[in-house]
Design a protein around this motif. Structure first.
Motif, short mmCIF file in Angstrom:
data_model
loop_
_atom_site.label_atom_id
_atom_site.label_comp_id
_atom_site.label_asym_id
_atom_site.label_seq_id
_atom_site.Cartn_x
_atom_site.Cartn_y
_atom_site.Cartn_z
N ILE A 1 9.68 6.18 8.17
CA ILE A 1 10.64 7.06 8.46
C ILE A 1 11.89 7.25 7.10
N LYS A 2 12.09 6.07 6.64
CA LYS A 2 13.15 5.94 5.65
C LYS A 2 12.44 6.68 4.26
N ILE A 3 11.16 6.60 4.04
CA ILE A 3 10.67 7.32 3.00
C ILE A 3 10.65 8.76 3.04
N ALA A 4 10.59 9.18 4.36
CA ALA A 4 10.39 10.70 4.84
C ALA A 4 11.93 11.19 4.78
N PHE B 1 1.17 12.04 1.41
CA PHE B 1 0.56 10.76 1.74
C PHE B 1 -0.11 10.85 2.87
N PHE B 2 -1.37 10.26 3.15
CA PHE B 2 -2.21 10.25 4.23
C PHE B 2 -2.42 8.69 4.54
N SER C 1 0.80 -1.17 0.09
CA SER C 1 0.00 0.13 0.07
C SER C 1 0.91 1.33 -0.08
N ILE C 2 1.86 1.28 0.84
CA ILE C 2 2.98 2.32 0.77
C ILE C 2 3.43 2.54 -0.61
N ALA C 3 4.01 1.42 -0.98
CA ALA C 3 4.66 1.64 -2.36
C ALA C 3 3.46 2.03 -3.31
N ARG C 4 2.37 1.61 -3.38
CA ARG C 4 1.48 1.99 -4.50
C ARG C 4 1.17 3.51 -4.08
N CYS C 5 1.41 3.97 -2.87
CA CYS C 5 1.22 5.66 -2.55
C CYS C 5 2.41 6.40 -3.45
N LEU C 6 3.45 5.59 -3.25
CA LEU C 6 4.76 6.17 -4.10
C LEU C 6 4.52 6.34 -5.69
#
Length: 163
Positions: free
Chosen positions: A80-83, A58-59, A46-51
């Protein structure tokens, strides 16, 4: 033009998807169906799909709420890594003080009816990357104490949420 470039477009999409799955730690799961993934792995997808959306905001609503502690920590660390590696703004709604204090630069305590910001707190442990070491800092203890006092003072109000 689409028909001419179809193969090239497909390859670009595939490369981007593989890069994002690798960033989410799922490069070995590219051939799996969603039902074959654990809850934490599904959250990573889901997080990868947001990217892939191209959005800069991102919410995440209770992104770690239904996960065991190991998976919860992995997802928190991924956030944290994405941020730290991107310019994305991440809004993470949680009921967990620990999670809010771990991954946030700013915390908003919301109150209902009508929904509004009750209190705002800036959180600063220095620059990213963050790690579990923050739990040992005086800053963490001070923020935790301050946030606890705020929540104690407004506990009479129901359904406060932390962002």
């Amino acid at each position: 033009d689409y028909k001419k470039n179809k193969a090239k477009i497909y390859e670009e999409i595939k490369e981007n998807a593989l890069r994002l799955l690798k960033q989410a730690g799922l490069e070995e799961k590219t051939e799996n169906y969603p039902c074959e993934l654990s809850g934490g792995q599904q959250q990573r997808v889901s997080i990868a799909r947001c990217l892939t959306s191209g959005s800069e905001v991102f919410f995440l609503d209770e992104a770690t709420g239904a996960l065991d502690i190991k998976m919860k920590r992995e997802i928190q660390d991924l956030i944290i890594k994405i941020a730290s590696e991107t310019e994305h703004t991440i809004i993470n709604v949680t009921h967990s003080l620990e999670e809010a204090l771990y991954i946030s630069n700013k915390i908003f305590i919301l109150q209902p009816n009508p929904c509004s910001i009750y209190k705002e707190m800036d959180i600063n442990y220095g620059n990213y990357p963050r790690g579990r070491w923050i739990f040992e800092t005086e800053e963490y203890r001070n923020y935790n104490r301050e946030l606890g006092i705020i929540l104690d003072n407004v506990y009479k109000k129901k359904n406060l949420r932390i962002c």
